[in-house]
Motif scaffolding. Structure first.
Motif, PDB file in Angstrom:
ATOM      1  N   LEU A 612       0.826  -1.211   0.000  1.00 16.86           N
ATOM      2  CA  LEU A 612       0.000   0.000   0.000  1.00 16.86           C
ATOM      3  C   LEU A 612       0.859   1.260   0.000  1.00 16.86           C
ATOM      4  O   LEU A 612       0.649   2.175  -0.799  1.00 16.86           O
ATOM      5  CB  LEU A 612      -0.908   0.009   1.241  1.00 16.86           C
ATOM      6  N   ALA A 647      -4.558  -4.817  -0.562  1.00 16.33           N
ATOM      7  CA  ALA A 647      -3.365  -4.063  -0.955  1.00 16.33           C
ATOM      8  C   ALA A 647      -2.981  -4.385  -2.400  1.00 16.33           C
ATOM      9  O   ALA A 647      -2.632  -3.494  -3.181  1.00 16.33           O
ATOM     10  CB  ALA A 647      -2.209  -4.372  -0.017  1.00 16.33           C
ATOM     11  N   VAL A 650      -5.286  -2.560  -4.736  1.00 17.47           N
ATOM     12  CA  VAL A 650      -4.938  -1.138  -4.872  1.00 17.47           C
ATOM     13  C   VAL A 650      -3.772  -0.983  -5.841  1.00 17.47           C
ATOM     14  O   VAL A 650      -3.757  -0.060  -6.678  1.00 17.47           O
ATOM     15  CB  VAL A 650      -4.602  -0.538  -3.488  1.00 17.47           C
TER      16      VAL A 650
END
Length: 882
Positions: A612, A647, A650
């Motif tokens: 992240l 994560a 993303v």
């Protein structure tokens, strides 16, 4: 070379020579510690006497030749070109035989005949090593030189050998014998000696430390000087000093070396009785030897002046001799009821398996060492104990102790003990706390089924009268559920609470765990869970405060596993505050502090934070590298997996791989729902999914997801609600967005998440552009850029910069009106943009309506707008009253 602090002794010897040359024979006994300069002194006398016309005969004794009959006499006769004396038979006889007496009388007559022709100086160096018959010859000569031109000079540590005391007594009882003793150099004398090798100011600076290390032994001082040339430290202790120290021991009586080895083995706290027993000499002889070692500049009491010398003495000792000394020292100390840690030091140094009596001693010593954070020594003690016992229950307890120690710094070392401990648990050989430790370790290292098997038989510990044992059981059960939420549940498992009272209870319990926490001694997973509970409840300040305290102690005690986990928690709090640079740094530190093998399934947490942080800072290559990091298969069965998937999603979204991102967000959500871990504050997967839907042209699906997000328990936290409103605004028409975004901005400001706040300003900027309100868009874009730069949000900055540059170009590079606003104008604009009337603004700010109108007029001019509807909030509500 001058005889430093020996000049007066040379003068006394010279005076004795003058008296002897006048026909009054004299004897000089030159005594002193090992390498104190005795040889240099008597050689100086010999040179001076020879220069004055005396006949000088010299003999140098050595330990290797001490068994050669009349070896010293032969050296003297050879120097005088006399016929060498023939050895007698039994030189060790306590009394002289007639043949021996006649032989010695003959030798003495030959020497006295030489003295009748010219003064005679007889020098015998290291006389303590002379053979017994030669010693008798010297005593014969001494008794017959009263009226002869003879000076007999004997140098050495005469009392160092068993026969030396009688020889010394016989020698010194004669009135014409003079006893001269060489003392160690004083600090000033050391400085004078060093001045021959260094500049005066350097010599003065080195004198004190060199004297402390050498005890004033000239040979050791010279060695220090050799080591210090070109060194960065002064004085330096190197090979020259160590070799000189060993030379002092090997040049002396063997008993001195034996005692030195005993002192080195026994250590500075040892008694004289222990050293005597190890050296196999009497306590009196041991004290005498220790005094001689001190005079040689090697020891102070039973402690060597420098640890390198002690290490060299031990290394110089033959291995079999050293092992026997170590073992004997351990046995003697144990019999004398010495502390376990002292006994264990010798047992561990031996390294070989020991007798059964030593196993409890090693276990006790390991416990003491663990308290002092000497973890490596504690492990050595238990490893030796494990190798020395065949008792199954004792072995299980020792192995559990090893596992507990390995958890401090290297959890991967636990792996080799798990199979045997699991067998011990199945055989009911482990006590409750050791079994709980095993269950946690098995789950951490990807064996949740075995962990569940161990935990299944420990339900009674949940109600244990000792609150620490009960808490240990609860933490183990919670950890096992975290590592395997699909696995069998114990009767103490609880589903996540959904009412405020239960949340309050959970937070109180978390605080209790943290208040009891002792890094290295407490259950690490319990502390980690408590910190996560505070973070999920948006108690970031409390979590950070506890992290700081615990990390400081873990640093001081060098507890790698604790430092790694606490670094991971710091990465989590930094992400929630939008401090992306700190999050990236802490996540990397967590992964470098412990190896992947040591992290086990828990590696999913620092990898989630690193992916992240790297993605949001714009380091997509680093995020991609982190995603390629090997992970254990059991990670997919744990609650770490949904966060890892989020994560990764993303990252895929940032890399424009939308289908992959959608798949990861959906999978994370499905697992979270299935495992009763659907917490919008901790895992906002619906918000992530909604944003992808909006960019894919599916606003209805996005609104439905965000509506679900906002309705869940936990979504009322400022950060979770702010993120939800921002996502909902993106799925609405531009005219509907502003109110939502302004509310989201206030919530995100309250949460402290600067990264999400920067996104809110960016969304307001884009909304302004969509509505043709370019002045407003520019203000919001500038604020978004400032926040993005402040929290290292490289990904957002890359997207914002071109839009901001386009607005600048469209505006002709006009000065940014936001920066030109005064504080009073900023407060008025903030309230007006939120829909307050001029009268309401005046009432809130305690100013007149006319003043409000004047502030607004100036603000319109500075901002380049003409209508009240063009105003937009330029800060959170709290800034109005700043």
């Amino acid at each position: 070379m001058p005889l430093i602090e020996r000049e007066h002794l040379l003068s006394e010897l010279t005076a004795l020579h003058a008296t002897a040359a006048a026909g009054h024979g004299r004897v000089a006994l030159v005594d002193g510690g090992v390498a104190s300069g005795k040889t240099e002194l008597v050689n100086a006398l010999a040179e001076r006497a020879a220069a004055e016309g005396a006949l000088v005969l010299t003999a140098a004794c050595s330990l290797a030749e001490s068994a050669i009959p009349l070896g010293v006499v032969n050296q003297l006769c050879h120097g005088a070109d006399l016929r060498p004396a023939l050895p007698a038979g039994d030189t060790d006889a306590p009394t002289l035989r007639d043949d021996d007496a006649r032989l010695l009388e003959s030798v003495c007559r030959l020497l006295l005949d030489l003295a009748a022709q010219r003064p005679l100086v007889v020098v015998v160096d290291d006389v303590q090593f002379a053979d017994p018959l030669s010693l008798q010859a010297l005593l014969y000569l001494q008794r017959r030189i009263r009226a002869a031109r003879v000076l007999l000079v004997l140098s050495g540590c005469v009392t160092a050998r068993p026969a030396g005391a009688a020889f010394h007594a016989e020698l010194t009882r004669q009135p014409h014998c003079k006893h001269l003793r060489l003392l160690p150099l004083s600090p000033d004398g050391v400085g004078r000696l060093l001045a021959e090798r260094f500049a005066p100011e350097v010599a003065r600076r080195l004198a004190g430390p060199a004297h402390a290390l050498s005890g004033g032994n000239p040979m050791l001082v010279h060695a220090l000087a050799d080591d210090s040339r070109g060194a960065t430290e002064f004085p330096a202790v190197g090979d020259a000093f160590v070799h000189a120290a060993l030379a002092c021991l090997h040049r002396s009586d063997p008993r001195l070396l034996d005692v030195a080895r005993a002192v080195a083995v026994a250590g500075p706290r040892a008694s004289t009785a222990l050293c005597a027993a190890l050296a196999d000499v009497t306590p009196a002889a041991t004290r005498q030897a220790v005094t001689a070692l001190a005079e040689a500049g090697l020891v102070d009491g039973h402690e060597f002046h420098h640890p390198a010398v002690r290490a060299a003495v031990l290394e110089d000792c033959p291995p079999d001799v050293l092992e026997a000394l170590r073992h004997e020292a351990a046995l003697l100390l144990h019999d004398d009821a010495a502390p376990a840690v002292e006994v264990a030091e010798h047992l561990v140094a031996v390294g070989a398996p020991v007798e059964p009596w030593a196993v409890p001693v090693l276990v006790a010593a390991a416990a003491e060492a663990a308290v002092e954070d000497a973890t490596a020594h504690a492990v050595d003690c238990l490893e030796l104990a494990l190798a020395s016992t065949a008792d199954p229950r004792e072995r299980a307890a020792v192995e559990a102790g090893l596992v507990r120690l390995h958890w401090r710094s290297k959890p991967s070392s636990v792996l080799r003990h798990l199979p045997s401990l699991l067998d011990a648990a199945r055989a009911d050989l482990l006590d409750g706390r050791d079994a709980l430790l095993l269950a946690r370790s098995l789950a951490w290292h990807g064996r949740p089924d075995d962990a569940a098997e161990v935990l299944a038989g420990l339900d009674e510990l949940a109600e244990h009268p000792d609150p620490e044992v009960a808490a240990d059981h609860r933490a183990t059960a919670d950890w096992l559920r975290h590592c395997d939420p699909d696995g069998p549940r114990t009767r103490t498992d609880r589903a996540p609470a959904e009412d405020p009272a239960a949340d309050r209870f959970a937070l109180d319990r978390a605080e209790e765990v943290l208040q009891r926490a002792r890094p290295g001694d407490s259950v690490l997973v319990a502390v980690w869970a408590a910190l996560r509970a505070l973070i999920t409840a948006d108690r970031l300040d409390r979590a950070e405060d506890w992290c700081e305290r615990l990390h400081e102690e873990a640093d001081r005690r060098d507890l790698a596993s604790w430092r790694a986990v606490l670094s991971d928690v710091r990465a989590d709090t930094a992400l929630r505050r939008g401090d992306l640079a700190a999050a990236h740094r802490h996540a990397r530190q967590a992964l470098t502090t412990l190896s992947a093998a040591s992290w086990g399934v828990a590696i999913g947490s620092p990898l989630h934070h690193l992916v992240l942080a790297a993605t949001l800072t714009g380091r997509l290559d680093q995020a991609d590298e982190a995603l390629r990091h090997p992970t254990p298969p059991a990670l997919r069965r744990s609650l770490f997996w949904p966060r890892y998937l989020r994560a990764r999603g993303v990252h895929y979204d940032a890399a424009d791989r939308r289908q992959a991102a959608l798949a990861d967000f959906r999978a994370a959500g499905e697992l979270a729902v299935r495992w009763a871990a659907d917490d919008p504050a901790d895992l906002p997967w619906r918000v992530d999914l909604a944003r992808v839907h909006v960019r894919s042209g599916r606003p209805e699906a996005a609104r439905e997801l965000v509506t679900e997000h906002l309705a869940l328990p936990g979504a009322d936290s400022p950060r979770a609600r702010g993120m939800g409103l921002r996502a909902l605004a993106s799925a609405c028409a531009p005219k509907q967005r502003q109110a939502m975004l302004c509310e989201a901005m206030d919530l995100l400001h309250a949460s402290g998440d600067r990264h999400e706040l920067a996104h809110a300003f960016a969304d307001l900027s884009q909304t302004g552009q969509a509505l043709g309100e370019f002045g407003r868009a520019k203000m919001m874009g500038r604020r978004a850029l400032q926040l993005a730069e402040g929290c290292a949000a490289g990904l957002l900055r890359q997207k914002l910069q071109p839009l901001h540059d386009a607005l600048d170009e469209r505006d002709g590079g006009a000065e940014d009106g936001l920066a030109a606003l005064s504080d009073a104008e900023r407060r008025v604009v903030n309230l007006a943009a939120r829909g307050h009337t001029n009268r309401e603004i005046g009432h809130k700010l305690f100013i007149t309506v006319s003043t409000v109108e004047q502030h607004l007029t100036r603000a319109y001019r500075k901002l380049g707008i003409s209508r009240r509807t063009d105003l937009v909030p330029i800060g959170p509500t709290e800034e109005v009253f700043a």
